[in-house]
Design a protein around this motif. Structure first.
Motif, PDB file in Angstrom:
ATOM      1  N   GLY A   1      -0.836  -3.545  16.445  1.00 64.02           N
ATOM      2  CA  GLY A   1      -1.438  -4.150  17.638  1.00 64.02           C
ATOM      3  C   GLY A   1      -2.479  -3.257  18.276  1.00 64.02           C
ATOM      4  N   VAL A   2      -2.181  -1.954  18.369  1.00 61.40           N
ATOM      5  CA  VAL A   2      -3.121  -1.007  18.978  1.00 61.40           C
ATOM      6  C   VAL A   2      -4.391  -0.905  18.143  1.00 61.40           C
ATOM      7  CG1 VAL A   2      -3.495   1.433  19.508  1.00 61.40           C
ATOM      8  CG2 VAL A   2      -1.361   0.326  20.193  1.00 61.40           C
ATOM      9  N   LEU A   3      -4.247  -0.784  16.821  1.00 64.28           N
ATOM     10  CA  LEU A   3      -5.416  -0.670  15.954  1.00 64.28           C
ATOM     11  C   LEU A   3      -6.239  -1.954  15.944  1.00 64.28           C
ATOM     12  CD1 LEU A   3      -3.914   1.268  12.905  1.00 64.28           C
ATOM     13  CD2 LEU A   3      -5.441   2.148  14.676  1.00 64.28           C
ATOM     14  N   THR A   4      -5.561  -3.102  16.020  1.00 64.78           N
ATOM     15  CA  THR A   4      -6.286  -4.367  16.090  1.00 64.78           C
ATOM     16  C   THR A   4      -7.098  -4.446  17.370  1.00 64.78           C
ATOM     17  OG1 THR A   4      -4.586  -5.507  14.793  1.00 64.78           O
ATOM     18  CG2 THR A   4      -6.035  -6.884  16.134  1.00 64.78           C
ATOM     19  N   ARG A   5      -6.487  -4.072  18.476  1.00 62.87           N
ATOM     20  CA  ARG A   5      -7.169  -4.116  19.769  1.00 62.87           C
ATOM     21  C   ARG A   5      -8.361  -3.171  19.806  1.00 62.87           C
ATOM     22  NH1 ARG A   5      -6.235  -5.722  24.943  1.00 62.87           N
ATOM     23  NH2 ARG A   5      -7.059  -4.441  26.623  1.00 62.87           N
ATOM     24  N   ALA A   6      -8.192  -1.977  19.178  1.00 58.98           N
ATOM     25  CA  ALA A   6      -9.258  -0.969  19.202  1.00 58.98           C
ATOM     26  C   ALA A   6     -10.343  -1.256  18.176  1.00 58.98           C
ATOM     27  CB  ALA A   6      -8.661   0.413  18.958  1.00 58.98           C
ATOM     28  N   GLY A   7     -10.105  -2.220  17.287  1.00 60.06           N
ATOM     29  CA  GLY A   7     -11.095  -2.534  16.260  1.00 60.06           C
ATOM     30  C   GLY A   7     -11.145  -1.534  15.130  1.00 60.06           C
ATOM     31  N   HIS A   8     -10.060  -0.780  14.953  1.00 63.81           N
ATOM     32  CA  HIS A   8     -10.039   0.252  13.917  1.00 63.81           C
ATOM     33  C   HIS A   8      -9.162  -0.145  12.723  1.00 63.81           C
ATOM     34  CE1 HIS A   8     -12.302   2.698  16.567  1.00 63.81           C
ATOM     35  NE2 HIS A   8     -11.301   3.093  17.340  1.00 63.81           N
ATOM     36  N   LEU A   9      -8.781  -1.386  12.631  1.00 62.85           N
ATOM     37  CA  LEU A   9      -7.916  -1.825  11.546  1.00 62.85           C
ATOM     38  C   LEU A   9      -8.699  -1.842  10.239  1.00 62.85           C
ATOM     39  CD1 LEU A   9      -4.944  -2.732  11.457  1.00 62.85           C
ATOM     40  CD2 LEU A   9      -5.757  -5.087  11.469  1.00 62.85           C
ATOM     41  N   THR A  10      -8.112  -1.303   9.177  1.00 68.13           N
ATOM     42  CA  THR A  10      -8.755  -1.266   7.862  1.00 68.13           C
ATOM     43  C   THR A  10      -7.834  -1.890   6.815  1.00 68.13           C
ATOM     44  OG1 THR A  10      -7.847   0.910   7.301  1.00 68.13           O
ATOM     45  CG2 THR A  10      -9.971   0.854   8.472  1.00 68.13           C
ATOM     46  N   LEU A  11      -8.431  -2.268   5.693  1.00 64.94           N
ATOM     47  CA  LEU A  11      -7.642  -2.857   4.614  1.00 64.94           C
ATOM     48  C   LEU A  11      -6.599  -1.881   4.064  1.00 64.94           C
ATOM     49  CD1 LEU A  11      -7.769  -5.715   3.469  1.00 64.94           C
ATOM     50  CD2 LEU A  11      -9.161  -4.824   1.588  1.00 64.94           C
ATOM     51  N   PRO A  12      -6.939  -0.608   3.824  1.00 66.03           N
ATOM     52  CA  PRO A  12      -5.911   0.328   3.341  1.00 66.03           C
ATOM     53  C   PRO A  12      -4.731   0.458   4.303  1.00 66.03           C
ATOM     54  CG  PRO A  12      -8.081   1.247   2.959  1.00 66.03           C
ATOM     55  CD  PRO A  12      -8.278   0.020   3.799  1.00 66.03           C
ATOM     56  N   PHE A  13      -5.018   0.456   5.610  1.00 61.70           N
ATOM     57  CA  PHE A  13      -3.900   0.585   6.552  1.00 61.70           C
ATOM     58  C   PHE A  13      -3.014  -0.655   6.524  1.00 61.70           C
ATOM     59  CE2 PHE A  13      -1.647   0.279  10.538  1.00 61.70           C
ATOM     60  CZ  PHE A  13      -1.125   1.557  10.662  1.00 61.70           C
ATOM     61  N   LEU A  14      -3.607  -1.834   6.367  1.00 65.41           N
ATOM     62  CA  LEU A  14      -2.799  -3.048   6.290  1.00 65.41           C
ATOM     63  C   LEU A  14      -1.895  -3.016   5.059  1.00 65.41           C
ATOM     64  CD1 LEU A  14      -5.394  -5.748   7.406  1.00 65.41           C
ATOM     65  CD2 LEU A  14      -3.231  -5.218   8.545  1.00 65.41           C
ATOM     66  N   PHE A  15      -2.417  -2.522   3.949  1.00 63.76           N
ATOM     67  CA  PHE A  15      -1.577  -2.402   2.764  1.00 63.76           C
ATOM     68  C   PHE A  15      -0.474  -1.370   2.974  1.00 63.76           C
ATOM     69  CE2 PHE A  15      -4.955  -4.668   0.557  1.00 63.76           C
ATOM     70  CZ  PHE A  15      -4.229  -5.437  -0.343  1.00 63.76           C
ATOM     71  N   LEU A  16      -0.814  -0.282   3.669  1.00 61.38           N
ATOM     72  CA  LEU A  16       0.197   0.730   3.981  1.00 61.38           C
ATOM     73  C   LEU A  16       1.276   0.149   4.893  1.00 61.38           C
ATOM     74  CD1 LEU A  16       1.054   3.700   3.716  1.00 61.38           C
ATOM     75  CD2 LEU A  16      -0.338   4.188   5.748  1.00 61.38           C
ATOM     76  N   ALA A  17       0.839  -0.637   5.881  1.00 64.97           N
ATOM     77  CA  ALA A  17       1.806  -1.267   6.785  1.00 64.97           C
ATOM     78  C   ALA A  17       2.703  -2.238   6.033  1.00 64.97           C
ATOM     79  CB  ALA A  17       1.066  -1.987   7.914  1.00 64.97           C
ATOM     80  N   ALA A  18       2.126  -2.993   5.090  1.00 62.92           N
ATOM     81  CA  ALA A  18       2.927  -3.932   4.295  1.00 62.92           C
ATOM     82  C   ALA A  18       3.934  -3.185   3.429  1.00 62.92           C
ATOM     83  CB  ALA A  18       2.015  -4.790   3.425  1.00 62.92           C
ATOM     84  N   ALA A  19       3.517  -2.065   2.838  1.00 60.58           N
ATOM     85  CA  ALA A  19       4.445  -1.264   2.037  1.00 60.58           C
ATOM     86  C   ALA A  19       5.562  -0.707   2.905  1.00 60.58           C
ATOM     87  CB  ALA A  19       3.696  -0.125   1.345  1.00 60.58           C
ATOM     88  N   PHE A  20       5.222  -0.314   4.125  1.00 63.97           N
ATOM     89  CA  PHE A  20       6.222   0.194   5.057  1.00 63.97           C
ATOM     90  C   PHE A  20       7.244  -0.889   5.387  1.00 63.97           C
ATOM     91  CE2 PHE A  20       7.812   1.017   9.329  1.00 63.97           C
ATOM     92  CZ  PHE A  20       8.215   2.339   9.211  1.00 63.97           C
ATOM     93  N   VAL A  21       6.759  -2.121   5.581  1.00 64.02           N
ATOM     94  CA  VAL A  21       7.665  -3.240   5.826  1.00 64.02           C
ATOM     95  C   VAL A  21       8.588  -3.440   4.621  1.00 64.02           C
ATOM     96  CG1 VAL A  21       7.800  -5.746   6.134  1.00 64.02           C
ATOM     97  CG2 VAL A  21       6.146  -4.416   7.446  1.00 64.02           C
ATOM     98  N   GLY A  22       8.045  -3.286   3.413  1.00 65.55           N
ATOM     99  CA  GLY A  22       8.858  -3.409   2.208  1.00 65.55           C
ATOM    100  C   GLY A  22       9.966  -2.371   2.161  1.00 65.55           C
ATOM    101  N   VAL A  23       9.655  -1.136   2.538  1.00 64.32           N
ATOM    102  CA  VAL A  23      10.663  -0.075   2.568  1.00 64.32           C
ATOM    103  C   VAL A  23      11.747  -0.404   3.601  1.00 64.32           C
ATOM    104  CG1 VAL A  23      11.087   2.350   3.114  1.00 64.32           C
ATOM    105  CG2 VAL A  23       9.076   1.713   1.761  1.00 64.32           C
ATOM    106  N   ALA A  24      11.321  -0.819   4.796  1.00 66.78           N
ATOM    107  CA  ALA A  24      12.287  -1.138   5.854  1.00 66.78           C
ATOM    108  C   ALA A  24      13.195  -2.289   5.437  1.00 66.78           C
ATOM    109  CB  ALA A  24      11.545  -1.476   7.147  1.00 66.78           C
ATOM    110  N   ARG A  25      12.617  -3.322   4.841  1.00 68.18           N
ATOM    111  CA  ARG A  25      13.419  -4.467   4.407  1.00 68.18           C
ATOM    112  C   ARG A  25      14.371  -4.071   3.280  1.00 68.18           C
ATOM    113  NH1 ARG A  25       9.594  -9.324   3.013  1.00 68.18           N
ATOM    114  NH2 ARG A  25      11.608 -10.235   2.503  1.00 68.18           N
ATOM    115  N   ALA A  26      13.936  -3.150   2.410  1.00 69.95           N
ATOM    116  CA  ALA A  26      14.793  -2.702   1.317  1.00 69.95           C
ATOM    117  C   ALA A  26      16.075  -2.080   1.847  1.00 69.95           C
ATOM    118  CB  ALA A  26      14.045  -1.704   0.430  1.00 69.95           C
ATOM    119  N   PHE A  27      15.965  -1.291   2.921  1.00 67.87           N
ATOM    120  CA  PHE A  27      17.142  -0.648   3.505  1.00 67.87           C
ATOM    121  C   PHE A  27      17.957  -1.613   4.374  1.00 67.87           C
ATOM    122  CE2 PHE A  27      15.038   3.282   2.297  1.00 67.87           C
ATOM    123  CZ  PHE A  27      16.106   4.114   1.984  1.00 67.87           C
ATOM    124  N   SER A  28      17.261  -2.447   5.148  1.00 70.58           N
ATOM    125  CA  SER A  28      17.991  -3.293   6.097  1.00 70.58           C
ATOM    126  C   SER A  28      18.702  -4.453   5.424  1.00 70.58           C
ATOM    127  CB  SER A  28      17.031  -3.826   7.172  1.00 70.58           C
ATOM    128  OG  SER A  28      16.069  -4.708   6.616  1.00 70.58           O
TER     129      SER A  28
END
Length: 427
Positions: free
Chosen positions: A103-130
């Motif tokens: 949300g912060v990066l979207t608001r600041a206009g600093h969102l990039t494609l690599p970060f979105l992929f990193l965020a998606a991978a992070f969600v995958g890790v969290a879901r794997a454990f939960s």
């Protein structure tokens, strides 16, 4: 069984159910937004073609699956070794921070494609454990005789959240990205707070005398040797792998049924609607008899419904076929989940749940790839028809290969029917 308390009368289970619902809505809403942002950045900033930008959406699913695939042995062991409440609390807290950062990066206009992929991978890790921790936690919150109803209600929370999440995310993002991400983070906070309301739960024995690698191997060995658990997991894997048609819905909406984006929305929601209806039914009228045979018939009905969808040229019939497919799939999920939970010792529920989670994710993700490949070779209708026929063949084959499925008249396991490895006591 008739006197079993309803799970929602138990305070700890109510907190668990509401937490799972809030978390599912949040993660589903975030998923649709991440996909939208990936596609938008690929088209507008990187000037990708429609085809290349669309391929980025496929990669989002892949980067979430890879962590789950790699971490399956570890997350199952964690769920059997660490307080399952704390695993869910920790992953939910990290998902909250992830949503806030997006949300912060979207608001600041600093969102990039690599970060979105990193965020998606992070969600995958969290879901794997939960995932394994969530599924293994439920049996600790209700009496054994209430577990099938608890599974149905828990699945209802997941199905409803999965249906509502993308709609909520898309609507709120259209209002303003800040509103969307603030709501998602707020839902994660609610889910986290509710898990903190759950009191102490039984924890499996630590099995400190066994090496961690041996304990991991024991989880896979238990699934391999418990033929009923193996049958239910692999039946779902191969049937969904063959007959999953969701990846081809855009083709059907645009070029076969000619209903456009609005029709696509209805088609995408149809299976979830059927599944939610079946979940609600089982939460009121839990299944008690001939559970294995009913699972086999439900899987066969799923295959027939997918076949009907594949050859239909009428939108109403196609929509109805997907609703039936979703309801039939929910019957299979309900029976499979109940059998796995009740036929697995508590000391192994995390590891067995991790294997089950891996096969479910594999069937969904790899099923989409299989559908796309077959569609390129046979056309979309040919691909769906091939998958439906294949699912029928698998169902018949599994009914013969695993007679344990036909003999499973109730959810309760026969005493000492499935010896656990290394002397782990049966449930």
């Amino acid at each position: 069984m008739a006197d079993a308390p309803h799970p929602l009368t138990i305070a700890d289970f109510r907190a668990y159910w509401l937490s799972r619902f809030a978390g599912t809505v949040a993660i589903s809403a975030q998923g649709i937004i991440i996909g939208w942002q990936v596609y938008g950045l690929a088209r507008e900033q990187l000037h990708y073609s429609i085809e290349r930008a669309a391929s980025m959406l496929g990669l989002i699913g892949l980067v979430q699956f890879v962590p789950l695939f790699l971490l399956t042995p570890v997350v199952g062991l964690a769920a059997d070794s660490i307080d399952r409440r704390w695993i869910v609390r920790g992953t939910t807290a990290l998902l909250t921070l992830n949503a806030l950062l997006l949300g912060v990066l979207t608001r600041a206009g600093h969102l990039t494609l690599p970060f979105l992929f990193l965020a998606a991978a992070f969600v995958g890790v969290a879901r794997a454990f939960s995932g394994p921790a969530y599924s293994a936690l439920a049996p600790n919150l209700v009496p054994r005789e209430s577990l099938p109803t608890a599974i149905a209600i828990s699945t209802l929370a997941w199905q409803t959240g999965t249906i509502a999440g993308p709609s909520v995310g898309g609507l709120l993002y259209a209002i303003h990205p800040d509103v969307a991400y603030a709501t998602i983070a707020g839902l994660f906070v609610v889910a986290l707070g509710l898990i903190f309301l759950i009191g102490p739960v039984p924890q499996p024995p630590a099995q400190a005398d066994l090496h961690p690698l041996q304990r991991i191997a024991d989880g896979f060995s238990y699934v391999r040797h418990n033929r009923l658990v193996l049958a239910t997991i692999t039946l779902d894997l191969f049937v969904v792998l063959l007959a999953g048609a969701t990846a081809l819905l855009p083709i059907y909406a645009r070029d076969i049924l000619h209903v456009g984006a609005r029709g696509l929305g209805f088609l995408a929601a149809a299976m979830g609607i059927g599944a939610a209806a079946a979940s609600l039914w089982f939460s009121i009228r839990p299944m008690r008899t001939n559970v294995g045979v009913k699972m086999l018939w439900a899987v066969a009905l799923f295959a027939v419904a997918i076949l009907t969808f594949g050859v239909s040229r009428n939108f109403a019939l196609s929509f109805a076929a997907l609703v039936v497919a979703g309801a039939a799939d929910m019957v299979s999920v309900y029976v499979r989940s109940s059998l796995i939970q009740l036929h697995t010792p508590d000391a192994m529920r995390g590891r067995v749940g991790a294997v089950s989670q891996l096969t479910i994710s594999a069937s969904n993700e790899l099923g989409e790839a299989e559908s796309g490949l077959l569609a390129s070779l046979l056309g979309p209708v040919g691909a769906v028809v091939f998958g439906g026929i294949g699912a029928l063949v698998i169902t018949f084959g599994w009914s013969r290969l695993f007679p344990e499925l036909r003999r499973a008249t109730t959810f309760d396991p026969p005493v000492n029917d499935f010896p656990a490895p290394n002397g782990v006591a049966q449930p």
